[in-house]
Scaffold this active site. Structure first.
Site, short mmCIF file in Angstrom:
data_model
loop_
_atom_site.label_atom_id
_atom_site.label_comp_id
_atom_site.label_asym_id
_atom_site.label_seq_id
_atom_site.Cartn_x
_atom_site.Cartn_y
_atom_site.Cartn_z
N LYS A 53 29.28 -5.14 54.26
CA LYS A 53 30.69 -4.96 54.57
C LYS A 53 31.01 -5.47 55.98
CE LYS A 53 32.50 -3.26 50.93
NZ LYS A 53 31.47 -3.95 50.13
N ARG A 113 47.31 0.54 35.46
CA ARG A 113 46.28 1.52 35.80
C ARG A 113 45.40 1.88 34.61
NH1 ARG A 113 47.49 5.34 40.16
NH2 ARG A 113 48.85 4.30 41.63
N TRP A 163 44.97 8.73 31.48
CA TRP A 163 43.68 8.18 31.05
C TRP A 163 42.81 9.38 30.72
CZ3 TRP A 163 41.85 2.90 31.45
CH2 TRP A 163 40.51 2.75 31.09
N LYS A 204 37.72 -12.55 45.52
CA LYS A 204 37.54 -11.22 44.94
C LYS A 204 36.58 -11.24 43.77
CE LYS A 204 38.31 -6.86 44.50
NZ LYS A 204 37.72 -5.96 45.49
N GLU A 242 24.64 -2.05 52.01
CA GLU A 242 26.08 -2.11 51.78
C GLU A 242 26.84 -2.08 53.10
OE1 GLU A 242 30.08 -1.55 50.13
OE2 GLU A 242 28.28 -2.66 49.61
N HIS A 265 7.81 -3.05 60.98
CA HIS A 265 7.10 -4.19 60.40
C HIS A 265 7.83 -5.50 60.65
CE1 HIS A 265 4.17 -1.64 58.41
NE2 HIS A 265 5.17 -0.87 58.00
N ASN A 301 47.70 13.95 38.74
CA ASN A 301 46.68 12.92 38.86
C ASN A 301 45.62 13.44 39.80
OD1 ASN A 301 45.21 10.55 39.01
ND2 ASN A 301 46.58 9.58 40.48
N GLY A 302 44.34 13.40 39.39
CA GLY A 302 43.26 13.88 40.23
C GLY A 302 42.44 14.95 39.55
N CYS A 312 45.62 7.70 36.44
CA CYS A 312 46.87 8.20 35.88
C CYS A 312 48.06 7.69 36.69
CB CYS A 312 46.88 9.72 35.90
SG CYS A 312 45.49 10.48 35.04
N GLU A 362 31.02 -9.23 55.91
CA GLU A 362 32.13 -9.79 55.12
C GLU A 362 33.44 -9.84 55.88
OE1 GLU A 362 31.56 -8.84 50.42
OE2 GLU A 362 31.96 -7.11 51.72
#
Length: 607
Positions: free
Chosen positions: A483, A27, A74, A602, A479, A502, A98-99, A2, A486
């Site tokens: 990160k 948005r 939204w 990106k 992940e 192992h 918003n939220g 929003c 990266e």
């Protein structure tokens, strides 16, 4: 997400609000509205669809007034209709939001018991009715706004105007961004500085828990305890890059702090907070009838899909095969007749995933995509798409887009479980309630920033790092390692904790930090045992856990950071935020280019 704007000024408010809302169109939204104070009273105009529809309404019924608020919505909970569009108003007050207000059902029941009549099912209206109730009982706007903020829980940004106070606007933020723009004899608020750029270059940012009182003469900021605080006013550059970063050092830092708002916006698309049900749109396949699913993606999106595999198999008892798109497209796998697939992407343009989509369609598979860009190639070419509401993500290393993908996959898993009759109504309600609590819990994880920064000082000196997790936290270990590689350029690997003995245990010595994702629960003892094996060989154990895990892990871990104690379905999302935050601080300490790490783009749109 929003978009929120507000103005207390000298010029007519409606045109200024419309221009600011146009700058927030990126948005995504499906309804819009503005409210102003006309002769001291709240008046508003709203419209379903794009801003052009609202403009047409205003041409027929202009709005006067120099104080007002605006919103692009939204639709999440409640259809994208004019009735559900913001601002929500009573004769005393009007609010844009918003939220998510997590305890809105409890507050709604309380207010209805005192005679309040609700017009919508939105959580926003709960805040409006609460404010109205406080005003009706004699509090002035400032006291009522402060009191109302202390009653609501969740992640939100709010702006409000009040009848009888033509030069007053109040705003607050908790887990959702909000900026204040300072003009000459006029003041502004906006979801980001991009919306305010045509109005002023002098911007201040509300910090977590702040609320603000704006009038034509300036702004006063207060913290959660109503203490007056100072917030720096900065002069922004015109370029979107500088404006969009706000007062954060990097886009990645800003996007990390958008987790609560993004998770709230995304979850509200698919969850009904009142009935505690999952409300999925029409799917391109019947989960009760398919014999299995293929999940494919690239990079972090694949890791999100891998967590989804755990959830879907556990909750829906539906077999899932997960494969990175770059392998899947060339492996020429056999595809079951009438089978189905889920593809995951932030941009919806990733070349390998698009190629997997083509292969799946040619093989007769029904394809559902989880994607952040509704007009992307993947969204258009799939048989169906579920949208994340992450907004633009400028940092190359995915953060909020990743957790938004997890949120959608969690909702899918619950929905599939109900469709296949593997979950009862009670199970669905319990799991849905757990997901609805995630935005507020995400804000709690971000409050550990200082502790994570101290942990990063240890990791920043290493050449090699191991991340360990079990179950649905195994992909989060991957992940975390991704990160760190990266953006800090440290070699890191993620492993299922049980696999350490192992082979990887050969790497462990006093120079290799071991990052452990170890919440309490059925797998805690086994993971703790694996960690003790590493500690016995000189490994430096750095653990993320919850309150129950702190004491047993502290017996052998060098450092332990306590995260919120949450339901099992919530742990991958919250622990993902923790490892992303760790990678960010390590990269900052090492002085790398956080937002644009070397050799990376990106959206990978070439093979």
């Amino acid at each position: 997400m929003c978009g929120i704007v507000g103005v207390v000024g000298k010029a007519k408010a409606a045109p200024l609000l419309l221009e600011a809302l146009r700058r927030l169109e990126y948005r995504g939204y499906d309804s819009a509205g503005i409210a102003t104070l006309v002769d001291g009273d709240v008046d508003r105009r709203r419209a379903e669809g794009k801003l052009g529809n609202l403009v047409a309404v205003l041409e027929r019924e202009p709005l006067a007034g120099t104080t007002g608020i605006g919103h692009t919505r939204w639709a999440t909970h409640g259809a994208p209709t004019e009735r559900n569009a913001h601002p929500h108003s009573t004769r005393r007050v009007s609010v844009v939001h918003n939220g998510i207000i997590e305890n809105h059902a409890e507050l709604r029941g309380e207010l209805e018991g005192r005679g309040a009549v609700f017009e919508t099912e939105t959580d926003t209206e709960t805040f409006v009715r609460l404010l109205d109730d406080l005003l009706a009982n004699g509090l002035d706007p400032r006291a009522a706004f402060s009191a109302a903020l202390k009653r609501v829980q969740g992640a939100f940004a709010l702006a409000a105007i009040f009848s009888g106070y033509p030069q007053l606007l109040m705003a607050a933020r908790q887990g959702a961004p909000l900026a204040v723009g300072c003009g000459e004899g006029e003041m502004f608020v906006g979801s980001d500085a991009l919306a305010l750029a045509p109005l002023t270059r002098r911007i201040a940012y509300l910090e977590e828990g702040d609320w603000a009182v704006l009038d034509g003469d300036g702004v006063a900021f207060f913290d959660l305890r109503d203490n007056a605080v100072e917030r720096q006013v900065v002069v922004t550059a015109v370029s979107g890059a500088v404006v969009g970063r706000g007062n954060y050092r990097h886009f990645m830092e800003k996007e990390l702090h958008e987790h609560p708002a993004v998770l709230g916006d995304t979850l509200r698309q698919y969850l009904d907070p009142k009935t505690l049900e999952v409300r999925l749109p029409r799917l391109p396949f019947d989960p009760a009838k398919v014999s299995g699913l293929t999940v494919s993606a690239c990079g972090s999106a694949f890791l999100a899909g891998s967590v989804g595999r755990y959830w879907i198999e556990q909750l829906a008892r539906l077999p899932v095969h997960a494969d990175v798109a770059s392998e899947f497209r060339y492996r020429n796998p056999p595809l079951a007749e009438g089978g189905a697939a889920i593809l995951v992407s932030q941009s919806g343009e990733t070349a390998d995933t698009m190629a997997a989509l083509k292969l799946l369609r040619e093989g007769g598979q029904r394809v559902l995509s989880v994607v952040n860009v509704p007009e992307s190639s993947m969204a258009r070419e799939s048989h169906g798409a579920l949208l994340t509401v992450a907004g633009p993500e400028i940092g190359v290393a995915s953060t909020k887009a990743f957790t938004a993908q997890l949120a959608v996959l969690a909702c899918l898993a619950i929905g599939f479980g109900r469709a296949r009759r593997e979950l009862s109504t009670l199970d669905e309600g319990r799991l849905t309630q757990a997901l609805l609590e995630i935005p507020g819990q995400a804000a709690q994880v971000l409050e550990k920033d200082a502790q994570v920064r101290e942990l990063a000082a240890v990791v920043a000196e290493a050449r090699d790092v191991l991340f360990l997790g079990r179950g649905s936290l195994y992909p989060i270990a991957l992940e975390g390692a991704l990160k760190l590689k990266e953006i800090s350029y440290i070699h890191a690997e993620g492993y299922a904790a049980g696999e350490m003995k192992h082979g990887p245990i050969a790497l462990i010595d006093s120079l290799v930090p071991v990052i452990a994702l170890c919440p309490s629960g059925p797998l805690f003892e086994k993971t703790a045992s694996n960690l003790q094996e590493a500690a016995a060989r000189g490994g430096r154990i750095l653990a993320f856990t919850d309150a129950e895990g702190v004491a047993p892990l502290s017996r052998f871990a060098e450092r332990v950071i306590e995260l919120p104690q949450v339901a099992e379905i919530s742990t991958p999302i919250l622990y993902a935020i923790a490892v992303q935050l760790l990678a960010y601080h390590v990269a900052v300490l090492r002085g790398t280019d956080v937002d644009q790490p070397r050799n990376l783009a990106k959206s990978v749109t070439v093979e």
